[in-house]
Design an enzyme around this catalytic site. Structure first.
Site, PDB file in Angstrom:
ATOM      1  N   CYS A 209     -25.005   8.642  45.517  1.00  0.00           N
ATOM      2  CA  CYS A 209     -26.329   8.091  45.809  1.00  0.00           C
ATOM      3  C   CYS A 209     -27.489   9.064  45.609  1.00  0.00           C
ATOM      4  CB  CYS A 209     -26.367   7.563  47.239  1.00  0.00           C
ATOM      5  SG  CYS A 209     -25.170   6.249  47.550  1.00  0.00           S
TER       6      CYS A 209
ATOM      7  N   HIS B 204     -30.716  -0.797  47.397  1.00  0.00           N
ATOM      8  CA  HIS B 204     -30.293   0.557  47.031  1.00  0.00           C
ATOM      9  C   HIS B 204     -29.604   0.522  45.664  1.00  0.00           C
ATOM     10  CE1 HIS B 204     -28.489   4.431  47.079  1.00  0.00           C
ATOM     11  NE2 HIS B 204     -27.524   4.231  47.960  1.00  0.00           N
TER      12      HIS B 204
ATOM     13  N   CYS C 100     -28.206  10.747  51.620  1.00  0.00           N
ATOM     14  CA  CYS C 100     -26.800  11.085  51.765  1.00  0.00           C
ATOM     15  C   CYS C 100     -26.050  10.608  50.531  1.00  0.00           C
ATOM     16  CB  CYS C 100     -26.211  10.442  53.013  1.00  0.00           C
ATOM     17  SG  CYS C 100     -26.333   8.636  53.040  1.00  0.00           S
TER      18      CYS C 100
END
Length: 401
Positions: free
Chosen positions: A91, A357, A387
């Protein structure tokens, strides 16, 4: 070391990452090409002046494989001479491409670079790339893997956070995102996505759910109870014996949304901006990455921020605004608590719970969102962090000029 400036950034709206989502019919190459083309056109970029281009891609397979950055650059009209690479650190990937561009320019190896990312989660589903951590039992015996949602529930258990608290956070994320979208706070950086006929298929983020209430979220079942019962809870409890059990409290309503999207950020040194008549919008003060305990795979933003502040010679009180990716509600909640930050200064325009996301693009998108909000509020300094799976994290500090 040379100063490195952000000159501009653009992004697509986030489209629902499923069949029927507005961007489902647009290939990843076309998504990436459209933001690259928009960045070139609105800054009158001479491709000969761009030394490197990187795109974060978390599922670099199928339509998103084969170095999609280079293909997207050709599709976007950058010509034959601009090279590109794709990067996958889960990510954080989009922010990592900006970080790499920052390093190249700061060290004098480049004068200008573009970072960003693309993820079409409706066309290349999460998990499509496989990997030893999922498929090789020998690796799993030595380095146990747990789903990120189970890790989020572990963090909540360790921090004493309950379902009502994370649902309340999610409701507030939806409220902030709706306010930002409806008031046009994102509009200056949005690139409407067009189909092959030139028709606009999406001009604003479509995944947020205005009017979401605590009662709505309370009806949603825990998303990670079954994986936990299948054995992952036992893996976690062996590592954290102080816990009697893991309460599974994260749901589809208080976790990040699955969406499609792409973005691009233009970086350069002082000379590049002067030669091309570009306004310096922000200076990158420092950037850092780190890794931490892999079972607590979402906990990295805290130690990477500590590392980053040390590199920059700054204190948390020197930061005006924060963007902390809402992979799950507990992540920014832990961050706020550990650094004693006013929650109003974290993700003021909502986050991934409401907006979604798009894995490889999110880091660079959040960087742009942070810069726009600093300008809107006439504030100076911001920090962005995410994160990433297996305990990794990246963070960056920018300051307006």
């Amino acid at each position: 070391m040379q100063d490195v400036f952000i000159y501009d950034h653009v992004r697509t709206p986030r489209g629902k990452g499923r069949a029927g989502g507005a961007l489902n019919a647009i290939t990843p190459v076309r998504l990436a090409a459209q933001v690259l083309a928009a960045l070139r056109e609105r800054n009158r970029i001479n491709p000969a002046g761009i030394d490197e281009v990187g795109l974060g891609v978390v599922m670099p397979i199928g339509e998103q494989g084969a170095d999609i950055a280079r293909v997207a650059l050709l599709e976007a009209g950058y010509g034959d001479t601009v090279g590109g690479f794709q990067l996958n650190r889960f990510c954080t990937s989009g922010l990592d491409t900006v970080k790499l561009g920052f390093g190249l320019i700061a060290s004098g190896q480049a004068q200008a670079a573009i970072g960003g990312g693309v993820e079409s989660m409706s066309r290349v589903p999460i998990g499509s790339d496989g990997g030893a951590v999922y498929t090789d039992p020998c690796v799993g015996m030595r380095y146990p893997y747990i789903p990120n949602g189970v890790a989020a529930d572990l963090m909540a258990a360790l921090d004493g956070v309950n379902r009502e608290q994370i649902d309340a956070y999610a409701v507030e994320s939806q409220r902030r995102a709706h306010q930002a979208v409806s008031s046009g706070r994102f509009d200056a950086s949005l690139v409407p996505v067009r189909d092959r006929l030139g028709e606009v298929v999406l001009s604003r983020d479509e995944a947020h759910r205005p009017g979401t209430t605590m009662e709505d979220l309370a009806r949603l079942p825990p998303a990670f109870e079954k994986p936990g019962a299948a054995g992952y809870d036992q893996i976690v409890l062996r590592r954290y014996p102080q816990l009697e059990r893991i309460a599974h409290i994260h749901t589809g309503g208080n976790s990040s949304g699955i969406v499609d999207g792409a973005c691009a950020v233009l970086l350069g040194n002082t000379g590049y901006g002067a030669r091309n008549g570009l306004k310096r919008r922000a200076r990158i003060r420092a950037a850092a990455s780190c890794a931490d305990e892999p079972l607590l795979s979402l906990g990295g933003p805290v130690p990477v921020t500590e590392k980053l502040l040390g590199l920059a010679g700054m204190d948390i009180s020197d930061i005006d605004l924060f963007e902390v990716n809402e992979a799950f509600a507990v992540v920014p909640m832990r961050y706020s608590a550990r650094f004693d930050i006013d929650p109003q200064n974290i993700n003021p325009n909502g986050g991934a719970i409401a907006l979604g996301h798009p894995l490889g693009a999110t880091g660079a998108m959040l960087l742009g969102t942070l810069l726009d909000e600093l300008e809107r509020r006439d504030l100076n300094t911001g920090l962005v962090t995410l994160c990433a799976a297996a305990g990794q994290s990246t963070a960056m500090i920018i300051e307006r000029v």
